[in-house]
Design an enzyme around this catalytic site. Structure first.
Site, PDB file in Angstrom:
ATOM      1  N   LYS A 217       0.829  -1.149   0.041  1.00  0.00           N
ATOM      2  CA  LYS A 217       0.052  -0.005  -0.092  1.00  0.00           C
ATOM      3  C   LYS A 217       0.858   1.148   0.113  1.00  0.00           C
ATOM      4  O   LYS A 217       1.564   1.568   1.092  1.00  0.00           O
ATOM      5  CB  LYS A 217      -0.769  -0.046   1.259  1.00  0.00           C
ATOM      6  CG  LYS A 217      -1.581   1.243   1.281  1.00  0.00           C
ATOM      7  CD  LYS A 217      -2.804   1.188   2.316  1.00  0.00           C
ATOM      8  CE  LYS A 217      -3.595   2.187   2.384  1.00  0.00           C
ATOM      9  NZ  LYS A 217      -4.498   2.315   3.600  1.00  0.00           N
ATOM     10  N   ARG A 227     -10.858   9.725   2.043  1.00  0.00           N
ATOM     11  CA  ARG A 227     -10.523  10.342   3.475  1.00  0.00           C
ATOM     12  C   ARG A 227     -11.790  11.418   3.565  1.00  0.00           C
ATOM     13  O   ARG A 227     -12.366  11.569   4.967  1.00  0.00           O
ATOM     14  CB  ARG A 227      -9.158  11.139   3.561  1.00  0.00           C
ATOM     15  CG  ARG A 227      -7.950   9.809   3.489  1.00  0.00           C
ATOM     16  CD  ARG A 227      -6.700  10.513   3.643  1.00  0.00           C
ATOM     17  NE  ARG A 227      -5.643   9.557   3.223  1.00  0.00           N
ATOM     18  CZ  ARG A 227      -4.361   9.863   2.875  1.00  0.00           C
ATOM     19  NH1 ARG A 227      -3.910  10.932   3.073  1.00  0.00           N
ATOM     20  NH2 ARG A 227      -3.546   8.769   3.028  1.00  0.00           N
ATOM     21  N   ARG A 250       0.972  10.026   5.779  1.00  0.00           N
ATOM     22  CA  ARG A 250       1.253   8.606   6.211  1.00  0.00           C
ATOM     23  C   ARG A 250       2.421   8.116   5.744  1.00  0.00           C
ATOM     24  O   ARG A 250       2.519   6.810   5.186  1.00  0.00           O
ATOM     25  CB  ARG A 250      -0.008   7.774   5.688  1.00  0.00           C
ATOM     26  CG  ARG A 250      -1.335   8.377   5.905  1.00  0.00           C
ATOM     27  CD  ARG A 250      -2.111   7.036   5.873  1.00  0.00           C
ATOM     28  NE  ARG A 250      -3.625   7.455   5.873  1.00  0.00           N
ATOM     29  CZ  ARG A 250      -4.343   8.203   6.962  1.00  0.00           C
ATOM     30  NH1 ARG A 250      -3.966   8.227   8.090  1.00  0.00           N
ATOM     31  NH2 ARG A 250      -5.745   8.248   6.429  1.00  0.00           N
ATOM     32  N   GLU A 266       7.316  -6.445   1.169  1.00  0.00           N
ATOM     33  CA  GLU A 266       6.301  -6.417   1.864  1.00  0.00           C
ATOM     34  C   GLU A 266       5.181  -7.616   1.874  1.00  0.00           C
ATOM     35  O   GLU A 266       4.615  -8.327   2.753  1.00  0.00           O
ATOM     36  CB  GLU A 266       5.525  -5.244   1.744  1.00  0.00           C
ATOM     37  CG  GLU A 266       6.173  -3.870   2.120  1.00  0.00           C
ATOM     38  CD  GLU A 266       5.897  -3.686   3.729  1.00  0.00           C
ATOM     39  OE1 GLU A 266       5.241  -4.471   4.438  1.00  0.00           O
ATOM     40  OE2 GLU A 266       6.268  -2.762   4.268  1.00  0.00           O
ATOM     41  N   LYS A 281      -2.185  -1.547  -3.893  1.00  0.00           N
ATOM     42  CA  LYS A 281      -3.147  -0.528  -3.790  1.00  0.00           C
ATOM     43  C   LYS A 281      -2.319   0.558  -3.875  1.00  0.00           C
ATOM     44  O   LYS A 281      -1.421   1.067  -3.165  1.00  0.00           O
ATOM     45  CB  LYS A 281      -3.805  -0.565  -2.627  1.00  0.00           C
ATOM     46  CG  LYS A 281      -4.777   0.634  -2.390  1.00  0.00           C
ATOM     47  CD  LYS A 281      -5.301   0.628  -0.860  1.00  0.00           C
ATOM     48  CE  LYS A 281      -6.184   1.635  -0.663  1.00  0.00           C
ATOM     49  NZ  LYS A 281      -6.364   1.849   0.898  1.00  0.00           N
ATOM     50  N   SER A 307     -10.058   5.448  -4.721  1.00  0.00           N
ATOM     51  CA  SER A 307     -11.222   6.407  -4.728  1.00  0.00           C
ATOM     52  C   SER A 307     -10.882   7.657  -5.567  1.00  0.00           C
ATOM     53  O   SER A 307     -11.585   8.041  -6.517  1.00  0.00           O
ATOM     54  CB  SER A 307     -11.412   7.172  -3.311  1.00  0.00           C
ATOM     55  OG  SER A 307     -10.381   7.640  -2.869  1.00  0.00           O
ATOM     56  N   TYR A 346     -15.402   1.111  -7.085  1.00  0.00           N
ATOM     57  CA  TYR A 346     -16.567   1.792  -6.809  1.00  0.00           C
ATOM     58  C   TYR A 346     -17.476   1.407  -7.784  1.00  0.00           C
ATOM     59  O   TYR A 346     -18.737   1.864  -7.726  1.00  0.00           O
ATOM     60  CB  TYR A 346     -16.587   3.149  -6.377  1.00  0.00           C
ATOM     61  CG  TYR A 346     -15.591   3.373  -4.976  1.00  0.00           C
ATOM     62  CD1 TYR A 346     -16.020   3.453  -3.911  1.00  0.00           C
ATOM     63  CD2 TYR A 346     -14.056   3.497  -5.240  1.00  0.00           C
ATOM     64  CE1 TYR A 346     -15.262   3.360  -2.581  1.00  0.00           C
ATOM     65  CE2 TYR A 346     -13.185   3.591  -4.091  1.00  0.00           C
ATOM     66  CZ  TYR A 346     -13.667   3.448  -2.914  1.00  0.00           C
ATOM     67  OH  TYR A 346     -12.846   3.561  -1.880  1.00  0.00           O
TER      68      TYR A 346
HETATM   69  C1  PBG Z   1      -7.649   3.211   5.433  1.00  0.00           C
HETATM   70  C2  PBG Z   1      -7.728   3.063   4.059  1.00  0.00           C
HETATM   71  C3  PBG Z   1      -7.688   3.790   3.054  1.00  0.00           C
HETATM   72  C4  PBG Z   1      -8.084   3.334   1.904  1.00  0.00           C
HETATM   73  C5  PBG Z   1      -8.599   2.116   2.203  1.00  0.00           C
HETATM   74  N1  PBG Z   1      -8.301   1.846   3.285  1.00  0.00           N
HETATM   75  C6  PBG Z   1      -7.258   5.298   3.226  1.00  0.00           C
HETATM   76  C7  PBG Z   1      -5.689   5.648   3.494  1.00  0.00           C
HETATM   77  O1  PBG Z   1      -5.095   4.922   3.831  1.00  0.00           O
HETATM   78  O2  PBG Z   1      -5.550   6.894   3.692  1.00  0.00           O
HETATM   79  C8  PBG Z   1      -8.096   4.070   0.786  1.00  0.00           C
HETATM   80  C9  PBG Z   1      -9.277   3.498  -0.279  1.00  0.00           C
HETATM   81  C10 PBG Z   1      -9.674   4.540  -1.442  1.00  0.00           C
HETATM   82  O3  PBG Z   1      -8.919   5.481  -1.550  1.00  0.00           O
HETATM   83  O4  PBG Z   1     -10.547   4.113  -2.211  1.00  0.00           O
HETATM   84  N2  PBG Z   1      -6.297   3.145   5.876  1.00  0.00           N
END
Ligand code: PBG
Length: 358
Positions: A217, A227, A250, A266, A281, A307, A346
Site C-alpha cells: 500500500k 478520506r 502517512r 512487504e 493499492k 477513490s 466503486y
Molecule cells: C484506511 C484506508 C484507506 C483506503 C482504504 N483503507 C485510506 C488511507 O490509507 O488513507 C483508501 C481507499 C480509497 O482511496 O478508495 N487506511
C-alpha cells in the site's frame, strides 16, 4: 456485407506474411483471441457504514457513493448480489464523538461494521463474501492508522507507534471475526500486523477467518476522496497545544511510490506471517508492481482501484473529455490483465448493470 464479400487483390506488399491485424478483423475474432476476461466474480464493492438508522449521505467527491446506515446497506448488498458481485468490503465511519487518540471504538461490538456483519449474514447467509477493513484511521481523532506517541529523540512531530497499534488492530480484527467476517483486511501498514492478527484470531477460535492483507500500500494522493468519505484525513486534532504535532501525511508507514522491490519484500513478509490474500493499492499507477508480484506468490492477488482513480474517471466523463463506459472497461481490464484475481472498485455494480464490461 461481410469482409469475405470484398475479396482482396493480391497484396502489393510482397513478403508481408505476418499480419496481426487478421485476428482483429471482426468482433467475433477479437473475442476469440482476447486474453483477459473480467467476470462479476472478479469484482468487489466497497461500502461506508454509519451508525444509526435511515442514513444515506452522498459523498461529494465520489459520485454514486454514499455513507449508509445498516438498514440502508442491506438493499445495496442485495443489489450487488443481483449483479453478481459477491464480495463486499466494509468500512466503518464512526461518529466524531467516538474517536479518540487511542482508537478505543475500533473493537466496539456495537459499532457500524460488526452491526453490518451480523445483519448481512442474517439476510444473505454465505452468499456474500464479507471483508472488513481493519485500520485505526477512522477511529482516531488524529486520523492516523496507528496510535501516536512522543518521539524518543527530540522531534517536532509525534510518531505512529507500531507495536502499540498492533494490539488495537488485533482487537478490531477479532471483533469483526466474532460478528461474522469471512476475511479481515488490515490496511494500516504497521509491521507485523498479519502475524499479530493471525495469532489473535486463532486464540479466539477464529482459525477459519482469513486475512486479506493490504500488503503493498503506497502513500498515495489517490486516497483523497476516500478520506472525505471516511472522515479519516491524517493530522487533525489531538496534539498538545505546545507539544509536537501530529504528522500530516502517512509517509512513515505507507510505501514510497518510488519503490517496487520493496513491494516484493512487504508481500513476502505478509505471506510468511500467514496472509491468505495480498493486495496492491492503488491499482492503475502500480500495474508494474502487480505484474512483478504475480509470479512471486501463489496467493490470490487483489488490486484496489481507489477513490481517486474512480473520481478522476467520473470527473473526466462528466466533463465530456472521455467516454465513461470504455474508460472504466479499459482500466478495470488492465488491472485484471496485470495479474489481479479480484478488483475492488466503486464502479463494480454500475459497470455490470450498464454492461460496461461486455
Ligand atoms: C484506511 C484506508 C484507506 C483506503 C482504504 N483503507 C485510506 C488511507 O490509507 O488513507 C483508501 C481507499 C480509497 O482511496 O478508495 N487506511
Amino acid at each position: 456485407m461481410t469482409r469475405h464479400d470484398a475479396r482482396h487483390a493480391p497484396d502489393a506488399q510482397a513478403g508481408l506474411t505476418k499480419r496481426p491485424r487478421r485476428a482483429r478483423a471482426t468482433r467475433a475474432l477479437r473475442d476469440l483471441t482476447a486474453e483477459t476476461d473480467v467476470l462479476p466474480r472478479h469484482l468487489a464493492l466497497p461500502h461506508f457504514v454509519r451508525p444509526g438508522r435511515g442514513i444515506e449521505e452522498a459523498v461529494a467527491s465520489l459520485p454514486g457513493v454514499s455513507r449508509v446506515s445498516v438498514d440502508m446497506l442491506l438493499p445495496r448488498l442485495e443489489r450487488q448480489l443481483r449483479a453478481g458481485v459477491r464480495t463486499a468490503l466494509l468500512f466503518g465511519v464512526p461518529d466524531d464523538a467516538d474517536k479518540d487518540g487511542g482508537a478505543r471504538s475500533a473493537d466496539d461490538a456495537a459499532g457500524p461494521v460488526p452491526s453490518a456483519l451480523r445483519a448481512a449474514r442474517e439476510a444473505f447467509g454465505d452468499d456474500l463474501v464479507l471483508v472488513t477493513d481493519v485500520c485505526l484511521c477512522a477511529h482516531t481523532d488524529h486520523g492516523h492508522c496507528g496510535v501516536l506517541v512522543r518521539p524518543r529523540a527530540h522531534g517536532s512531530e509525534l510518531v505512529v507507534d507500531n507495536d502499540r497499534s498492533l494490539e488495537r488492530l488485533a482487537a478490531m480484527a477479532a471483533a469483526h471475526a466474532e460478528a461474522g467476517a469471512d476475511l479481515v483486511s488490515p490496511s494500516d501498514m504497521m509491521d507485523g500486523r498479519v502475524a499479530t492478527i493471525r495469532a489473535r484470531l486463532d486464540a479466539a477460535g477464529f482459525s477459519s477467518v482469513g486475512i486479506l492483507s493490504y500488503a503493498v500500500k503506497y502513500a498515495s494522493a489517490f486516497y483523497g476522496p476516500f478520506r472525505d468519505a471516511a472522515g479519516s484525513a491524517p493530522g487533525g486534532a489531538a496534539a498538545a497545544p505546545d507539544g509536537p504535532a501530529a504528522p500530516t501525511t502517512r509517509e512513515t508507514y505507507q510505501m514510497d511510490p518510488r519503490n517496487a522491490r520493496e513491494a516484493l519484500r512487504e508481500a513476502a513478509l505478509d505471506e510468511a506471517e500467514g496472509a491468505d490474500m495480498l493486495m496492491v493499492k492503488p491499482a492503475l499507477a502500480y500495474l508494474d508492481v502487480l505484474a512483478r508480484l504475480r509470479p512471486t506468490t501463489t496467493l490470490p492477488l487483489v488490486a484496489y482501484q481507489v477513490s481517486g482513480e474512480y473520481a478522476m474517471l467520473k470527473a473526466a466523463a462528466a466533463a465530456g473529455v472521455l467516454d465513461e463506459a470504455s474508460a472504466m472497461r479499459e482500466t478495470i481490464t488492465a488491472i485484471r490483465r496485470a495479474g489481479a484475481d479480484l478488483i475492488v472498485t466503486y464502479a463494480a455494480v454500475e459497470a455490470l448493470e450498464r454492461g460496461w464490461l461486455r
